[in-house]
Design an enzyme around this catalytic site. Structure first.
Site, short mmCIF file in Angstrom:
data_model
loop_
_atom_site.label_atom_id
_atom_site.label_comp_id
_atom_site.label_asym_id
_atom_site.label_seq_id
_atom_site.Cartn_x
_atom_site.Cartn_y
_atom_site.Cartn_z
CD GLU A 208 -2.78 -1.42 -0.24
OE1 GLU A 208 -2.85 -0.03 -0.41
OE2 GLU A 208 -2.94 -2.52 -0.02
CB CYS A 242 -0.76 7.46 0.90
SG CYS A 242 -2.27 6.10 1.56
#
Length: 461
Positions: A208, A242
């Site tokens: 991720e 993010c």
């Protein structure tokens, strides 16, 4: 006990089969929930110490997301574990087929500092629900939160779940071990190292990562809503998210109005008496603070641009070009570059010329253009007229593509990603179709073509 011995102990416990039963998994999820509740006050203090994160943000963006995932997995665990029956073909008649989701074994979970709790606990919940053992490595950049995570996980048998503290040296040593699955959240650069290390053991990875997630605002958008949602998502966690909208592409016809509305929202959200509120979050450390300050071009500042210690004001930049320093790397901070555009096709072309982002956001009421953006770009996820919130949905997979990551999780997708889907074909021992056995005659060949639905090539037309 050194790291190699810790990992070996995890492997040994898994091989006993102790973690496989529904009762065991559900009980461990309950233990985790109770331990989190017991340490919530300490967790809130740790967030304040490490990141100046206020109680509301800590609860809504960290603790509640983990608790919701935990309860979701516990509620649906029996259904997720149930073998999935599938149809079999005539070729195997009579037979039955099913898929069972079996745990990989021992999982390594390496978490980041920007959301240090929920990005540690959510994958751990998946590891528990799927019957794996786990080694957890929290980020050293948020030491107080990491210590509370360790305190929470110390409630478990260390042969089942173990927390490894430390920095780069411990990270490297962990990556040299043989795990059955590695789950990593962090930067693209470190993600490459993780994948390379795991490949030596042919170990599957879930990465991720991040990237520059674009946000497009076209001339049909509800501008007030767009400005409010974008400003919230961009400056959430001081931009250290993010999936934050990294840069904003605004149609030239509404460009000035958007800048005006975005500035109004920044003042409304984060200022009192023209002063930045004390609760606005810190940048994680001095190194990242210096990097972010270097991305601010003073003559392009519409609002903000100042800093005190590790606290950087929410900053809006105008007339930004693709060649500017702020566009050369993922920002990961409270800086919002706003770029003017005229042609949507050119925007799509620019997005596609760069790495695939973790998220893409589009504010529009033009259905044709929405379809065009969704279908002609590739990203980990998409939000239409919203930012960030797709992350909160149990029923949607969260993950990257290309340079923004591989694999996904959340809800059922967590269970699938942390398991191996094992197929089982069971046949009747007393009934058999003999055609598969030699000798292979012309009649058998004709039957094979017939079964496939094709005409035998030697047949006359």
């Amino acid at each position: 006990m050194n790291i190699s011995e810790i990992v070996e102990r995890q492997h040994e416990l898994f091989l006993t089969g102790k973690t496989l039963s529904y009762e065991f998994r559900k009980q461990q999820l309950f233990i985790l929930e109770q331990s989190i509740l017991k340490h919530t006050a300490a967790l809130l203090d740790a967030f304040k110490s490490d990141l100046n994160k206020c109680e509301f943000d800590a609860v809504t963006t960290e603790i509640s997301l983990a608790m919701q995932e935990l309860r979701y997995q516990r509620k649906h665990l029996r259904r997720f574990m149930r073998p999935q029956r599938v149809r079999t073909t005539l070729l195997n008649f009579p037979a039955s087929g099913k898929i069972i989701y079996e745990p990989y074994g021992t999982v390594l979970i390496m978490s980041p500092w920007n959301y240090p709790f929920q990005l540690t606990i959510n994958p751990l919940i998946a590891a528990i629900a799927t019957g794996n053992t786990a080694v957890v490595k929290p980020s050293a950049y948020t030491p107080n939160v990491a210590q509370v995570i360790k305190d929470i996980l110390d409630e478990f048998d260390p042969a089942y779940i173990t927390t490894v503290m430390g920095g780069r040296e411990q990270n490297q040593e962990l990556l040299d071990q043989k795990f059955d699955l590695v789950f990593f959240t962090g930067s693209k650069e470190v993600g490459k190292v993780v994948e390379e290390k795991a490949s030596k053991h042919l170990c599957p990875v879930i990465l991720e990562l991040g990237g520059k997630s674009p946000c497009i605002v076209d001339e049909t958008a509800n501008l007030k809503t767009a400005a409010r949602r974008i400003v919230w998502g961009k400056f959430l966690n001081a931009g250290q998210t993010c999936i934050a909208p990294d840069y904003i592409l605004v149609h030239s016809s509404i460009y000035e109005k958007f800048l005006e509305m975005a500035t109004e929202q920044v003042k409304k959200f984060f200022y009192e008496n023209d002063k930045l509120v004390d609760t606005f979050m810190y940048i994680v450390n001095d190194k990242h603070t210096a990097r972010l300050k270097g991305l601010i071009t003073p003559e392009k500042v519409v609002f903000g641009g100042k800093s005190t210690g590790r606290q950087i004001e929410p900053t809006i930049l105008r007339d930004v070009e693709y060649t500017d320093p702020v566009m050369q790397e993922e920002i990961f901070g409270p800086i919002m570059p706003v770029i003017k555009y005229d042609n949507l096709d050119e925007v799509i072309k620019y997005i596609n010329s760069n790495d695939k982002p973790l998220a893409l956001y589009y504010f529009s009421r033009n259905r044709q253009n929405i379809d065009k953006v969704v279908n002609l770009t590739s990203s980990g996820g998409v939000c239409i007229n919203e930012v960030i919130m797709h992350f909160t949905e149990h029923h949607l997979p969260f993950g990257g593509v290309g340079a923004s990551g591989m694999g996904n999780y959340h809800g059922k997708f967590s269970f699938v990603s942390f398991s191996h889907a094992k197929c089982i074909l069971k046949k009747n021992p007393n009934v058999e179709l003999m055609i598969k056995y030699p000798p292979y005659t012309d009649k058998k060949s004709q039957f094979a073509y017939f079964y496939l639905g094709y005409k035998h090539p030697k047949e006359d037309k």
